[in-house]
Motif scaffolding. Structure first.
Motif, short mmCIF file in Angstrom:
data_model
loop_
_atom_site.label_atom_id
_atom_site.label_comp_id
_atom_site.label_asym_id
_atom_site.label_seq_id
_atom_site.Cartn_x
_atom_site.Cartn_y
_atom_site.Cartn_z
N VAL A 1 47.63 -39.41 -25.37
CA VAL A 1 46.33 -39.00 -24.83
C VAL A 1 45.25 -38.93 -26.05
CG1 VAL A 1 45.02 -37.03 -23.89
CG2 VAL A 1 47.32 -37.99 -23.02
N VAL A 2 45.82 -38.62 -27.27
CA VAL A 2 45.10 -38.55 -28.61
C VAL A 2 44.51 -40.10 -28.80
CG1 VAL A 2 45.09 -38.09 -30.92
CG2 VAL A 2 45.99 -36.47 -29.00
N ASP A 3 45.56 -40.95 -28.61
CA ASP A 3 44.90 -42.13 -29.26
C ASP A 3 43.65 -42.69 -28.30
OD1 ASP A 3 47.03 -42.63 -31.04
OD2 ASP A 3 48.41 -43.70 -29.94
N ALA A 4 43.98 -42.43 -26.79
CA ALA A 4 42.68 -42.89 -26.02
C ALA A 4 41.53 -42.09 -26.35
CB ALA A 4 43.19 -42.43 -24.55
N LEU A 5 41.38 -40.81 -26.79
CA LEU A 5 40.60 -39.85 -27.15
C LEU A 5 39.76 -40.47 -28.53
CD1 LEU A 5 41.92 -36.27 -26.49
CD2 LEU A 5 40.05 -37.50 -25.19
N ARG A 6 40.83 -40.81 -29.46
CA ARG A 6 40.27 -41.68 -30.68
C ARG A 6 39.18 -42.99 -30.43
NH1 ARG A 6 45.48 -41.22 -34.52
NH2 ARG A 6 45.32 -39.08 -34.98
N GLN A 7 40.02 -43.58 -29.54
CA GLN A 7 39.32 -44.70 -29.00
C GLN A 7 37.71 -44.67 -28.43
OE1 GLN A 7 41.67 -47.40 -26.40
NE2 GLN A 7 39.98 -48.70 -26.04
#
Lengths: 288, 182
Positions: B87-93
């Motif tokens: 989820v964090v990866d998607a938030l970073r994007q």
């Protein structure tokens, strides 16, 4: 003789060149045939999957497909390369069609059912290799008790890597015991060392590294042994040493296996000073 | 869990990450095991709750999304099989795409410098990536002694290792949304 395609990854020709050298030496000594992937690319590491899932998928899949074209299972000594590459292989094997289609578009080539992706530790645990290791007379080492440190990327997430028990892995401990070493039971063998933040957040990372080093010392470890270049560099360079304390050496599993097999410390990139204090006469340096 | 109308965030995160964020029941096992939680401004379980509530602004401007070390302890232990790390990866994007990334952590600049180096050569050139990162963040003197030591040991090569098929790597990295905005 087991044969694999070999994905060394970026670290092994730079900051962790001794891991690369010792991997090649030990595999040669054990009769494991490695053929380097031609024109392999960076797996993207944390920066890749932080950009997008697409970037991580495509960078990983390109290497998997190079290995698949060679028809040889792929082995990676770097835990980060292993993790990203295995996850890309999982997408190629069982991912949904849209995700695979996007990989094919980005790579400009058709995708196919992938070969297996293995970490070097899994290769050493291969029945044939383990038998060969078990049958060898091992050279005595200058220490008797070590802490096997697995970190994150070998064991997590378990549904992607499927590597050993994620909370108490033993693969490396077993190999170290074959070398005549005692291995510690300790709490931080799979705790994160924060390597992906080593440069931008070094103060936070000092805390993580300190916890790991202290727990290893408390468990009686004379060396920490890793199978990840990011862990090794981070635990080595971000280690704070108290006054009157010696730094706790952090070695690669291939360096320890190589020493036990009688390979020269120099060829394994093991600093001479680690061999001097307690090594019995004639134990190191010979045998090649 | 009732889905709130009016926010597109939960749907976007689910599509980008493949995670079912509404499965989370806030047991907070992720936060209990998170090695970076002591440094975070929003805790891992709170991140998931804020995604459910569509609080894009707080999440995308947070330090926490850049402090996650992607160790996946949360994913390994979640009883509901939600990976906060993904989820964090998607938030970073999304954070980068919308120009909201917290640069005080240094992490967005570091990832960008690293990927730019990979896009140029097909492999990471450590010395170049670190140099560009230092220029972007003006942290020129951090780790200078360590850098000199590694250079002397022959561990930081001056020249990159270039691959033949660089164009493909460049295309992969450039086509990823937001890759050139940080």
């Amino acid at each position: 003789m087991p044969a694999y395609s070999y994905f060394p990854g970026c670290s092994l020709s730079g900051t962790s060149k001794e891991y690369g050298a010792s991997t090649v030496e030990v595999c040669r000594a054990l009769g494991i045939e490695l053929t380097e992937l031609e024109d392999w690319n960076c797996c993207g590491a944390t920066s890749g999957h932080s950009a997008s899932r697409e970037v991580a998928d495509a960078l990983g899949a390109r290497n998997v497909l190079l290995a698949t074209d060679m028809g040889l299972d792929l082995v990676a000594p770097c835990a980060a390369c292993y993790n990203r590459t295995k996850r890309a292989a999982n997408v190629l094997a069982e991912g949904d069609a849209a995700r695979k289609q996007r990989i094919a578009e980005l790579l400009g080539r058709p995708v196919r059912e992938p070969v297996r992706v293995l970490h070097l530790l899994e290769v050493f645990s291969h029945e044939e290799v383990a038998e060969r290791l078990g049958g060898r007379a091992m050279q005595p080492l200058p220490v008797s008790k070590v802490a096997a440190y697995y970190g994150c990327l070998l064991v997590r997430p378990p549904k992607e890597t499927g590597f050993d028990d994620p909370e108490n892995p033993q693969t490396m401990d077993r190999l170290l015991r074959l070398c005549g070493l005692e291995t510690c039971d300790w709490y931080f063998k799979n705790e994160c060392c924060g390597a992906s933040h080593s440069i931008p957040q070094s103060s936070v990372v000092l805390t993580l590294v300190d916890r790991i080093i202290r727990n290893a010392r408390a468990a009686g470890a004379e060396w920490i042994v890793t199978a990840c270049p990011l862990c090794q560099v981070n635990l080595d360079t971000r280690q704070q040493v108290a006054l009157g304390e010696e730094p706790l050496p952090v070695l690669y599993i291939t360096q320890v296996l190589g020493l036990a097999l009688g390979l020269s410390p120099k060829s394994l990139g093991v600093p001479e000073q680690l061999m001097i204090p307690r090594v019995p006469a004639g134990a190191a340096g010979g045998g090649r | 869990m009732i889905r709130l109308r009016g926010s597109s965030l939960p749907g976007e995160i689910e599509a980008l990450s493949g995670q079912r964020v509404f499965d989370c029941n806030q047991c907070a096992k992720c936060t209990a095991g998170c090695p970076m939680s002591f440094a975070m401004d929003i805790q891992p379980n709170q991140m998931i709750r804020l995604v459910q509530l569509g609080q894009a602004d707080r999440l995308l401007r947070s330090k926490a999304i850049w402090l996650c070390s992607s160790c996946e302890t949360c994913a390994a232990r979640c009883p509901m099989s939600v990976s906060v790390a993904e989820v964090v990866d998607a938030l970073r994007q999304l954070s980068r795409e919308r120009g909201m990334a917290d640069r005080s952590t240094g992490a967005p600049q570091f990832h960008q410098a690293f990927l730019d180096s990979v896009a140029r050569h097909g492999r990471a050139h450590e010395l170049e990536a670190i140099g560009v990162y230092k220029a972007k963040t003006r942290r020129f003197f951090d780790d200078i002694g360590l850098g000199i030591r590694m250079f002397r040991q022959g561990k930081l090569s001056l020249l990159p290792h270039r691959i033949q098929d660089r164009d493909v790597i460049r295309r992969i990295i450039r086509q990823s949304s937001g890759s050139s905005k940080t």
